[in-house]
Design an enzyme around this catalytic site. Sequence first.
Site, PDB file in Angstrom:
ATOM      1  N   TYR A  49      11.776   0.887 -44.596  1.00  0.00           N
ATOM      2  CA  TYR A  49      11.370   1.033 -42.724  1.00  0.00           C
ATOM      3  C   TYR A  49      12.614   1.711 -42.090  1.00  0.00           C
ATOM      4  CZ  TYR A  49       7.724  -2.451 -44.033  1.00  0.00           C
ATOM      5  OH  TYR A  49       6.682  -2.933 -44.731  1.00  0.00           O
ATOM      6  N   LEU A 103      -3.726  -8.014 -37.767  1.00  0.00           N
ATOM      7  CA  LEU A 103      -4.512  -7.180 -36.618  1.00  0.00           C
ATOM      8  C   LEU A 103      -4.930  -5.743 -36.897  1.00  0.00           C
ATOM      9  CD1 LEU A 103      -2.170  -8.472 -33.736  1.00  0.00           C
ATOM     10  CD2 LEU A 103      -4.162  -9.519 -34.608  1.00  0.00           C
ATOM     11  N   ARG A 137      -3.433  -3.696 -37.896  1.00  0.00           N
ATOM     12  CA  ARG A 137      -2.245  -2.491 -37.235  1.00  0.00           C
ATOM     13  C   ARG A 137      -2.370  -2.200 -35.791  1.00  0.00           C
ATOM     14  NH1 ARG A 137       0.181  -0.452 -41.608  1.00  0.00           N
ATOM     15  NH2 ARG A 137      -0.289  -0.953 -43.689  1.00  0.00           N
ATOM     16  N   GLY A 138      -2.875  -3.234 -35.186  1.00  0.00           N
ATOM     17  CA  GLY A 138      -3.328  -3.128 -33.585  1.00  0.00           C
ATOM     18  C   GLY A 138      -4.606  -2.851 -33.309  1.00  0.00           C
ATOM     19  N   SER A 192      -6.357  -5.868 -32.126  1.00  0.00           N
ATOM     20  CA  SER A 192      -5.552  -6.758 -31.260  1.00  0.00           C
ATOM     21  C   SER A 192      -6.211  -7.088 -29.941  1.00  0.00           C
ATOM     22  CB  SER A 192      -4.139  -5.948 -31.034  1.00  0.00           C
ATOM     23  OG  SER A 192      -4.439  -4.859 -30.176  1.00  0.00           O
TER      24      SER A 192
HETATM   25  N1  NAP Z   1       3.285  -4.930 -48.178  1.00  0.00           N
HETATM   26  C1  NAP Z   1       2.847  -3.906 -47.294  1.00  0.00           C
HETATM   27  O1  NAP Z   1       2.307  -3.051 -48.010  1.00  0.00           O
HETATM   28  C2  NAP Z   1       2.843  -4.096 -45.997  1.00  0.00           C
HETATM   29  C3  NAP Z   1       2.214  -2.852 -45.164  1.00  0.00           C
HETATM   30  C4  NAP Z   1       2.386  -2.882 -43.815  1.00  0.00           C
HETATM   31  C5  NAP Z   1       2.932  -3.837 -43.120  1.00  0.00           C
HETATM   32  N2  NAP Z   1       3.736  -4.928 -43.825  1.00  0.00           N
HETATM   33  C6  NAP Z   1       4.504  -5.969 -43.190  1.00  0.00           C
HETATM   34  O2  NAP Z   1       3.814  -6.812 -42.518  1.00  0.00           O
HETATM   35  C7  NAP Z   1       4.164  -6.763 -41.177  1.00  0.00           C
HETATM   36  C8  NAP Z   1       2.892  -7.126 -40.154  1.00  0.00           C
HETATM   37  O3  NAP Z   1       2.180  -5.900 -40.414  1.00  0.00           O
HETATM   38  P1  NAP Z   1       1.504  -5.086 -39.336  1.00  0.00           P
HETATM   39  O4  NAP Z   1       2.684  -4.558 -38.489  1.00  0.00           O
HETATM   40  O5  NAP Z   1       0.665  -3.877 -39.645  1.00  0.00           O
HETATM   41  O6  NAP Z   1       0.598  -5.810 -38.611  1.00  0.00           O
HETATM   42  P2  NAP Z   1      -0.183  -6.009 -37.389  1.00  0.00           P
HETATM   43  O7  NAP Z   1       0.160  -7.298 -36.625  1.00  0.00           O
HETATM   44  O8  NAP Z   1      -1.762  -5.839 -37.976  1.00  0.00           O
HETATM   45  O9  NAP Z   1      -0.280  -4.968 -36.325  1.00  0.00           O
HETATM   46  C9  NAP Z   1       0.678  -4.555 -35.616  1.00  0.00           C
HETATM   47  C10 NAP Z   1       0.270  -3.774 -34.483  1.00  0.00           C
HETATM   48  O10 NAP Z   1      -0.549  -4.884 -33.464  1.00  0.00           O
HETATM   49  C11 NAP Z   1      -0.057  -4.603 -32.226  1.00  0.00           C
HETATM   50  N3  NAP Z   1      -0.316  -5.783 -31.402  1.00  0.00           N
HETATM   51  C12 NAP Z   1      -0.936  -6.110 -30.256  1.00  0.00           C
HETATM   52  N4  NAP Z   1      -1.213  -7.371 -29.953  1.00  0.00           N
HETATM   53  C13 NAP Z   1      -0.226  -8.008 -30.899  1.00  0.00           C
HETATM   54  C14 NAP Z   1       0.186  -9.253 -30.773  1.00  0.00           C
HETATM   55  N5  NAP Z   1      -0.006 -10.119 -30.010  1.00  0.00           N
HETATM   56  N6  NAP Z   1       0.913  -9.785 -32.048  1.00  0.00           N
HETATM   57  C15 NAP Z   1       1.249  -8.639 -32.672  1.00  0.00           C
HETATM   58  N7  NAP Z   1       1.194  -7.165 -32.625  1.00  0.00           N
HETATM   59  C16 NAP Z   1       0.243  -6.702 -31.748  1.00  0.00           C
HETATM   60  C17 NAP Z   1       1.491  -4.174 -32.350  1.00  0.00           C
HETATM   61  O11 NAP Z   1       1.643  -3.742 -30.979  1.00  0.00           O
HETATM   62  P3  NAP Z   1       2.369  -2.838 -30.050  1.00  0.00           P
HETATM   63  O12 NAP Z   1       1.832  -1.322 -30.819  1.00  0.00           O
HETATM   64  O13 NAP Z   1       1.879  -2.728 -28.738  1.00  0.00           O
HETATM   65  O14 NAP Z   1       3.595  -3.048 -30.509  1.00  0.00           O
HETATM   66  C18 NAP Z   1       1.438  -3.324 -33.491  1.00  0.00           C
HETATM   67  O15 NAP Z   1       1.205  -1.921 -33.155  1.00  0.00           O
HETATM   68  C19 NAP Z   1       5.072  -5.385 -40.880  1.00  0.00           C
HETATM   69  O16 NAP Z   1       5.874  -5.461 -39.888  1.00  0.00           O
HETATM   70  C20 NAP Z   1       5.496  -5.354 -42.193  1.00  0.00           C
HETATM   71  O17 NAP Z   1       6.854  -6.307 -42.274  1.00  0.00           O
HETATM   72  C21 NAP Z   1       3.673  -5.133 -45.212  1.00  0.00           C
END
Ligand code: NAP
Length: 337
Positions: free
Chosen positions: A62, A212, A214-215, A218
């Site tokens: 990352y 979420l 990926r947003g 959200s």
């Molecule tokens: N193992 C794998 O293959 C894999 C793949 C992807 C991720 N991950 C891990 O999982 C974690 C979470 O995944 P993700 O980031 O895709 O998840 P997510 O929570 O589905 O999406 C995050 C996105 O949602 C937006 N968002 C809007 N409101 C939110 C709220 N209240 N709380 C949190 N987010 C909000 C964020 O905001 P903004 O854009 O406004 O900042 C960001 O763009 C990653 O950080 C990573 O550590 C693992």
Amino acid sequence: MSTTPRPTQRTLGASGPVTSALGLGCMGMSDLYGPADEAESIATIHAAIDAGVTLLDTGDFYGMGHNELLIHEALRGRARESVQISVKFGAQRGPDGQWLGYDASPAATKTALAYTLRRLRTDHIDVYRPARLDPNVPIEETVGAIADLVKAGYVRHIGLSEVGADTLRRAAAVHPISDLQIEYSPISRSIEGDILPTARELGIGITAYGVLSRGLLSGHWSPDRPLAGTDFRGHSPRFQGDNLTHNLALVEALREVAAAKGASVAQVAIAWVASRGDDVVPLVGARRRDRLTEALGALDVTLTDADLASIEAAVPVGAAAGDRYAAAQMAHLDSEH
Ligand SMILES: NC(=O)c1ccc[n+]([C@@H]2O[C@H](COP(=O)([O-])OP(=O)(O)OC[C@H]3O[C@@H](n4cnc5c(N)ncnc54)[C@H](OP(=O)(O)O)[C@@H]3O)[C@@H](O)[C@H]2O)c1
């Protein structure tokens, strides 16, 4: 006095660590979701820990090490044992960020861990996992290499990411697996086929990402949001054209359920994932304190059977338009084969 609710705890699988009921995924603070503010990212990690979040998820790829360096910075002056750090490795990237495939061979596994320990300035990683199954390396060899690192005290627990039921079984035959990290949300439910039952049979917990979508789920997403060229969502099928229009209509249906609960869409989506079982820990991708506060509020949302039925009606299984990854990335998902 803070009004932020304190997360309760969960145990990751039969062999894993005790963690907070919600984990903080730090990826978007360094990569894939457009520019992030470093000071705000660190403030968000601090706020999460102060609210009782102990599980921090990252990957060495990352931002090509940036995310681990950021977490090190955020943890300065805090007791190492007060958090669990989950690290993914194996994804190969060039200096321009280009994706070059996966290497989870024993030598690459041990080398990656050595560099990770240096960047995080720590002597151990709580959960270490290959980001994807390396098609050229039997899972037994990858898990065997991490098991050596466990024996030597550098790693506490072994996790996996986006693998299917057969791989879970083969891996668990080599060493106990604490958790499978996999996408799980009201619109990403393929885990519910044979993966979740197999994980449960083997005593493997779930750290759910993309809760979420990926947003998208959200409640804050808008079709005219500008996307940087490197933003994952610029290439994600669910965020394109007619698919996006269709999917945002699902979000509006979910918003009605959320409004009836006095909650936000994001909170209902997170609460839904948390409701799947005590063995499921949602990772939230907040990178700002306001988003974090909203996400933590999900811990106060209790979904009744009637709420769950309303969510199911608003977003039935398979309702989303478009796959969760573009075709080239879907091909790397052992979990989807
Ligand atoms: N193992 C794998 O293959 C894999 C793949 C992807 C991720 N991950 C891990 O999982 C974690 C979470 O995944 P993700 O980031 O895709 O998840 P997510 O929570 O589905 O999406 C995050 C996105 O949602 C937006 N968002 C809007 N409101 C939110 C709220 N209240 N709380 C949190 N987010 C909000 C964020 O905001 P903004 O854009 O406004 O900042 C960001 O763009 C990653 O950080 C990573 O550590 C693992």
